[in-house]
Design a protein around this motif. Structure first.
Motif, short mmCIF file in Angstrom:
data_model
loop_
_atom_site.label_atom_id
_atom_site.label_comp_id
_atom_site.label_asym_id
_atom_site.label_seq_id
_atom_site.Cartn_x
_atom_site.Cartn_y
_atom_site.Cartn_z
N TYR A 112 33.91 -21.46 38.17
CA TYR A 112 33.60 -21.73 36.77
C TYR A 112 33.83 -20.49 35.90
O TYR A 112 33.83 -19.35 36.38
CB TYR A 112 32.16 -22.24 36.60
N PHE A 113 34.08 -20.75 34.62
CA PHE A 113 34.23 -19.71 33.61
C PHE A 113 32.88 -19.46 32.97
O PHE A 113 32.10 -20.39 32.73
CB PHE A 113 35.24 -20.14 32.55
N ARG A 114 32.59 -18.18 32.67
CA ARG A 114 31.28 -17.82 32.11
C ARG A 114 31.47 -16.81 30.99
O ARG A 114 32.21 -15.83 31.13
CB ARG A 114 30.41 -17.23 33.22
N ALA A 115 30.79 -17.04 29.86
CA ALA A 115 30.80 -16.10 28.75
C ALA A 115 29.36 -15.91 28.28
O ALA A 115 28.56 -16.86 28.31
CB ALA A 115 31.67 -16.61 27.60
N ASN A 167 16.68 -6.51 29.13
CA ASN A 167 17.76 -7.22 28.44
C ASN A 167 17.46 -8.71 28.35
O ASN A 167 16.69 -9.26 29.15
CB ASN A 167 19.09 -7.01 29.16
N ALA A 168 18.05 -9.34 27.36
CA ALA A 168 17.94 -10.79 27.19
C ALA A 168 19.19 -11.28 26.50
O ALA A 168 19.86 -10.53 25.76
CB ALA A 168 16.70 -11.15 26.38
N GLY A 169 19.54 -12.55 26.73
CA GLY A 169 20.75 -13.05 26.09
C GLY A 169 20.93 -14.54 26.30
O GLY A 169 20.07 -15.25 26.82
N ILE A 170 22.11 -15.00 25.89
CA ILE A 170 22.47 -16.41 25.97
C ILE A 170 23.92 -16.50 26.42
O ILE A 170 24.73 -15.59 26.14
CB ILE A 170 22.26 -17.11 24.61
N GLY A 171 24.26 -17.56 27.13
CA GLY A 171 25.62 -17.72 27.60
C GLY A 171 25.96 -19.17 27.84
O GLY A 171 25.15 -20.07 27.62
N SER A 211 25.45 -30.66 33.57
CA SER A 211 26.50 -30.83 32.57
C SER A 211 27.66 -29.90 32.90
O SER A 211 27.46 -28.76 33.34
CB SER A 211 25.96 -30.52 31.18
N ARG A 212 28.88 -30.36 32.68
CA ARG A 212 30.05 -29.52 32.98
C ARG A 212 30.08 -28.29 32.07
O ARG A 212 30.46 -27.20 32.50
CB ARG A 212 31.34 -30.33 32.82
N LEU A 213 29.70 -28.45 30.80
CA LEU A 213 29.56 -27.33 29.88
C LEU A 213 28.07 -27.03 29.80
O LEU A 213 27.31 -27.77 29.19
CB LEU A 213 30.13 -27.70 28.51
N SER A 214 27.66 -25.95 30.45
CA SER A 214 26.23 -25.70 30.68
C SER A 214 25.76 -24.41 30.01
O SER A 214 26.08 -23.31 30.47
CB SER A 214 25.97 -25.64 32.19
N PRO A 215 24.98 -24.49 28.93
CA PRO A 215 24.42 -23.28 28.31
C PRO A 215 23.26 -22.75 29.14
O PRO A 215 22.60 -23.49 29.87
CB PRO A 215 23.94 -23.78 26.95
N PHE A 216 23.00 -21.45 29.02
CA PHE A 216 21.90 -20.85 29.75
C PHE A 216 21.31 -19.67 28.97
O PHE A 216 21.97 -19.07 28.12
CB PHE A 216 22.34 -20.39 31.15
N LEU A 217 20.05 -19.36 29.26
CA LEU A 217 19.35 -18.20 28.73
C LEU A 217 19.04 -17.26 29.88
O LEU A 217 18.90 -17.71 31.02
CB LEU A 217 18.04 -18.62 28.05
N GLY A 277 34.05 -13.90 32.14
CA GLY A 277 34.66 -13.76 33.45
C GLY A 277 34.57 -15.04 34.24
O GLY A 277 34.36 -16.13 33.69
N PHE A 278 34.72 -14.91 35.56
CA PHE A 278 34.75 -16.07 36.44
C PHE A 278 33.79 -15.87 37.60
O PHE A 278 33.55 -14.75 38.04
CB PHE A 278 36.17 -16.30 36.97
#
Length: 254
Positions: free
Chosen positions: A223-226, A209-213, A176-182, A249-250
């Motif tokens: 690609y852009f990443r947050a 550490n753990a998170g979502i983006g 997917s172009r907009l791709s969530p991740f853990l 960031g990128f």
């Protein structure tokens, strides 16, 4: 073991187990080259990746071609008659996928990303209320799982900190172009107090550490990443501190 670190271990196990069926599905998908159908009157095959290379074969409407690889805006394809040549992106976008929809440039970008392995990126953000800067590199182990190494520098008022960490990222929808991740990881937290503080000592502590983006693909290699994450730093046998980190960031891949 600290109860928070136990929770991180459980989360890592769940992350890997959840990714297994997704990984199998995506791997099967990538084992086959994608085919598209010619819907224009014809499509021209060049001997090389550029308009300066001569046309040596013309395939007709209704036939299918197999996409083998890409070089800039040119794609190596194979016809049903086993002719192998190069087609421009402009012509490829006028074909239909096996699902009967146009092969869009967005699809082409994602096809490239799925096959790419190595990534590099930079990001800026806030670690609690202090500015942070991150450099990272990653290697795609499967279409869904990426292993990353990250270096983060935090400029504080009374001390400066450095994070060294390794993360496992699970991409929930890699196509997917907009791709969530853990992600979940482990590393070291180094804190250097300001020289003006008396009796201050540098400390190096274990952390998890753990998170979502989320990732948003901007081009064929960019690609852009947050992301937002929580860090647990072990400061003693029975004590730990928690910190929050937000960054954006990128990254680019190849």
């Amino acid at each position: 073991m600290n109860i928070q670190l136990k929770s991180f271990s459980i989360l890592l196990t769940v992350l890997i187990s959840v990714s297994s069926p997704i990984q199998a599905k995506e791997t099967d998908k990538q084992d086959e080259y994608q085919k598209v159908k010619i819907v224009e009157a014809y499509i021209e095959l060049h001997t090389g990746p550029g308009s300066g290379f001569p046309i040596f074969f013309v395939d007709q409407r209704g036939n299918k071609i197999k996409i083998l690889k890409r070089k800039t805006d040119w794609f190596q394809v194979q016809t049903d008659s086993n002719k192998i040549g190069w087609v421009s992106r402009e012509q490829l976008e006028k074909t239909l996928t096996e699902a009967g929809v146009k092969k869009s440039f967005k699809d082409i970008l994602l096809d490239d990303y799925i096959k790419s392995r190595l990534e590099f990126g930079i990001a800026a953000g806030l670690f609690e209320d202090e500015q942070s800067f991150t450099l990272r590199t990653g290697y795609k182990l499967t279409p869904n799982i990426i292993f990353e190494l990250a270096y983060t520098k935090i400029a504080g008022k009374f001390s400066s900190s450095t994070l060294y960490q390794g993360n496992f990222n699970l991409q929930l929808y890699p196509d997917s172009r907009l791709s969530p991740f853990l992600f979940i990881g482990y590393g070291k937290f180094e804190n250097v107090p300001a020289a003006s503080l008396l009796a201050a000592q540098t400390s190096t502590l274990d952390m998890a550490n753990a998170g979502i983006g989320v990732k948003f693909y901007l081009s064929d290699q960019f690609y852009f990443r947050a992301e937002a994450s929580t860090y647990v730093v072990l400061v003693g046998d029975n004590r730990s501190d928690e910190y929050s980190h937000f960054s954006a960031g990128f990254s680019f891949f190849f």
